[in-house]
Scaffold this motif. Sequence first.
Motif, PDB file in Angstrom:
ATOM      1  N   ARG A 115      15.754  28.684  46.879  1.00  0.00           N
ATOM      2  CA  ARG A 115      16.782  28.179  45.632  1.00  0.00           C
ATOM      3  C   ARG A 115      16.972  26.851  45.586  1.00  0.00           C
ATOM      4  NH1 ARG A 115      19.267  31.036  42.446  1.00  0.00           N
ATOM      5  NH2 ARG A 115      21.261  29.580  42.590  1.00  0.00           N
TER       6      ARG A 115
ATOM      7  N   ASP B 246      20.934  28.338  53.001  1.00  0.00           N
ATOM      8  CA  ASP B 246      21.027  29.540  52.292  1.00  0.00           C
ATOM      9  C   ASP B 246      22.005  30.489  52.938  1.00  0.00           C
ATOM     10  OD1 ASP B 246      20.476  31.859  50.952  1.00  0.00           O
ATOM     11  OD2 ASP B 246      18.919  32.397  52.135  1.00  0.00           O
TER      12      ASP B 246
ATOM     13  N   SER C 235      14.070  25.274  50.212  1.00  0.00           N
ATOM     14  CA  SER C 235      14.428  26.663  50.407  1.00  0.00           C
ATOM     15  C   SER C 235      14.177  27.233  48.957  1.00  0.00           C
ATOM     16  CB  SER C 235      15.907  26.594  50.614  1.00  0.00           C
ATOM     17  OG  SER C 235      16.562  27.655  50.814  1.00  0.00           O
TER      18      SER C 235
ATOM     19  N   GLN D  37      13.103  33.245  55.796  1.00  0.00           N
ATOM     20  CA  GLN D  37      14.619  32.812  56.044  1.00  0.00           C
ATOM     21  C   GLN D  37      14.833  31.525  56.994  1.00  0.00           C
ATOM     22  OE1 GLN D  37      16.740  36.473  56.382  1.00  0.00           O
ATOM     23  NE2 GLN D  37      17.334  36.651  54.416  1.00  0.00           N
TER      24      GLN D  37
ATOM     25  N   ASN E  55      26.888  25.546  52.337  1.00  0.00           N
ATOM     26  CA  ASN E  55      26.168  26.909  52.756  1.00  0.00           C
ATOM     27  C   ASN E  55      26.085  27.473  54.239  1.00  0.00           C
ATOM     28  OD1 ASN E  55      26.269  27.092  49.966  1.00  0.00           O
ATOM     29  ND2 ASN E  55      24.101  26.918  49.546  1.00  0.00           N
TER      30      ASN E  55
END
Length: 1012
Positions: A351, A303, A349, A142, A400
């Motif tokens: 996605r 994210d 990232s 993350q 985001n």
Amino acid sequence: MIRPSYKKSLYLSGGVVVIFVVLLLGFHAREQATTLQTLRAQFLHPPDDARPGVYWYFMDGSLSKEGMTADLESMKQEGIGSVLFLEVNVGVPRGKVDFLSEEWKTLFAHAVHECERLGIEMTLGVGPGWTGSGGPWVTPAQSMQHLVSSSMEVDGSAKKPIILPVPLPKRPFFGEDVFTPELKKQWRDFYEDVAVLAFPAPAAYTLADVDEKALYYRAPYTSQAGVKQYLSSPATYPMLPAGVAIDTRQIIDLTGKMAADGTLSWTPPPGKWLVMRFGRRNNGSATRPAPLPGLGFECDKFDTTALHEHLQAFTGALLQKIGARSKSTRGGLTMLHMDSWEMGAQNWSDRFRAEFQKRRGYDPLLYYPVYAGKVVGSLEVSERFLWDLRQTSQELIVENHAKHLKHYSHRHGLGLSIEPYDMNPTADLELGAVADVPMCEFWSPGGYNAAFSCLQAASLAHVNGQAVVAAEAFTAVDGWRQHPASMKNQGDWAFAAGINKYYYHTFQHQPLAETLKPGMTMGPYGVQWNRNQTWWPLADAYHTYVARCQHMLRQGRTVADILYLTPENAPHVFRAPASALSGDAFMPDRKGYNFDACSPGQLYSAVVKDHQVIFPGGASYRVLVLPAWETMTPALLQKIKALVEAGATVVGTPPRRAPGLSGYPQCDATVRSLAVELWGATTIPATQTERRYGNGKIVWGGNVHAETDNLYPRYDVTARIVDAMGIPEDFNAGDAVRYTHRTSEAWDIYFVSNRTDKRVQTDAVFRTDSGVPSLWDPVTGKTYDLPEYTRKEHQTLVPVQFEPYQSYFIVFDKRSTTRVSKGKNFPTVTAVTTLSGPWHVSFDTVWGGPGAVQFDRLVDWTQRPEKGVKYYSGLAVYTKTFDLPVNTKWNKDPKLFLNLGEVHVMARVRLNGKEVGTVWTTPWKVDISDVVRNGRNTLAIDVVNLWPNRLIGDEQLPDDGIQHDQWPAWLVNKTNRTSGRYTFSTFRHYSKDDPLFTSGLLGPVTVEQNHF
């Protein structure tokens, strides 16, 4: 905040709820005109929300409940209204309270509740250190990530096993020493495969600057030489030699054919093939310079889940600890803050591929080799892909990260401030437009030149209709050199640049004993704006000046005529044309036609009324100036066309193509068609040309394009276009005077400032022909009408005069047309008497002073023979008795003033037992009309100098300070010092041979009379 490296611990830096936040923080401009009567009362006694703030820095583990309370109470007493809370690790031994421990959280809650009690607003940085949002709770999966790759050339005829090596991580921008051993291991170990691609081996070639274009690195713009302001987006590219470009039709996706150990189950066809293994890794960004327990990875900026997990671990834990905010106070925690970016870029990232495909309309898979500098399709196609990559990164960061953080803040009844610059992989204005309060930074002279960030922040607020423009103010490697007078000119520059909320850098938390002064510092950084400053007990007079200016500069809306549009480009830093500015590059002042800048994202909200480009927040502009940029998306060009058709005046060249691969190549044809429709042609005319379109016009050709200045036509060219529209300059008083202008239906407010160290007398021309002018002096809070003025078409001429670096407001009351009585705008000053002869001066023995001394004449302390005076730092009291000449007569007008002449650096005056004022800048005088007597008068003047002299004096003595990052034994064991030193500081700024600083009251001290 951007800073150089210092030792190993310093790194290159730093529905209902929404309505509540807006009302609480006053984000939107006050277009509803405040009556001048009310404004005068607020000017004399500025509201608490206009008070300046401070960066309240805590050093790794060095926290004290008693110190927090003492800090905050001293702030309240001396006129500080807000704090920005950050804990860092900068060159000081670790303290005993671990970051985010239960004890730490209890102390933080105490600070918040003390702010509530005192009515001081607190802003909290969204992570440890000053860089961003992260910590030890952020997992590598993350964290901010890069797409990395390895490659292997194979021969189809060799029939050998193919084992692809694991791609290595990119070197962290700040080096591996930013990590603890555990973090370094996580950084090296984390890896996940993304794709495997094979294609016929191309000829050797690497795209230029690919590390920057693919967002592997984005160096600090202010403090590292050669960093690009932007990456170009040309319309044409050279042809490359045959065999360089990879044909997308020949790329084979082998992602499903590789085992975990890198063994590839694939037999290549005959010939030489290049096989590339792509994976994701942590980009090496860690919280900096965080307290040791807060050191960890920066969270993924693409994210929302990663950001949410971070916020739960940090701000969520603190919000739970402090409990519900009291509704009966304006103080306490009111804002979250994202400081200057300073954490590099990411280009991947989990996605990212899906987000890219959704936003750009095509799959990026076949273009992954471009990340590594390979050419796919052609040089143009590869560069267009990189533009798409950067644009997608920008959108993800804005949506985001920044917007998600803003929504989070609002859900908790908080606002969000953002410093959108330095190492930022987005366009600064696109990121900054998210903020409730845009922020910038300016350094004291000799530091980094971040003036561009101030023009950016002001533009953001003006275009968005926000009242507050905040600044990390006067950042310095200072050594207690600065004081209000030395900062006056630069502070006034900041006001004229659009800033109206100082956060002084820095108020260092003081957890040490009261006797240990100057005490704790943030390593070498800061102007030491804290309660241990020698002049702190006199600071309220200066803070009141600042509060008056800040309150006035939040009224109404700013007046600007020119709007510069930035290109669709990331990263991008807006730099105004140098020709639109005067003065030096460190403190550039606007010329007679003021300007702002807006991003493409902001422009979409604009409309046209009365031939002006107008934004929802109320900002309006006479001309829109396009950058000299060869590409533009069809959507943006369509918006510009609509504005011109509705009546706007646009200055600039038609774009030639679209950027990116979305809709390519049809997007290029669309751009060309729209450009021809709007400009009439695409060949630039040899002379300046106006083309009417709808109700508006395009101005282009000739001098408009002959020479660009930071992407835009030279200021004089644009100024002539505005002048030809019948619009004179907004202000002109010669090169010595800077200005800014705010307006409403009821009044015009001009802030004017002498930017020289000389007296100035001139005629100032203001672009207003209605209303009676008055002068509002923010040093004294007094206001009076200006009877001398003349009107001419659309303008008013007012004779003005300034002392060195003096500033004030000229206010035009549009609702008053009655001319004031005859008289002069400024008084004639005559001398009444000079206070000559001896003075009794008392120096504090606690700080090495000799007690009471007689000065036969006023002299610099460093010229005295007594070491206790020569090396003295602190407050000394001058006393004297005097008689006025027998023929002196006065009442309320003309008034009598005590002029102190030359003062180093501040003074507080008491006459006949009554305090009559504090002086900190020119003119160094106070009104004594109500206190002075015809007979004997007793005068006492408290004069304060700076810390360096005592520090230099102590350097003559044995060193008993911090050694090898360890607190001294006498401090740890609470025993007596034996060195004989008076001072203690956590950083050494001076040596024993450094020159001493001029100190004391030098005079001449005179009594003067003002005659109007």
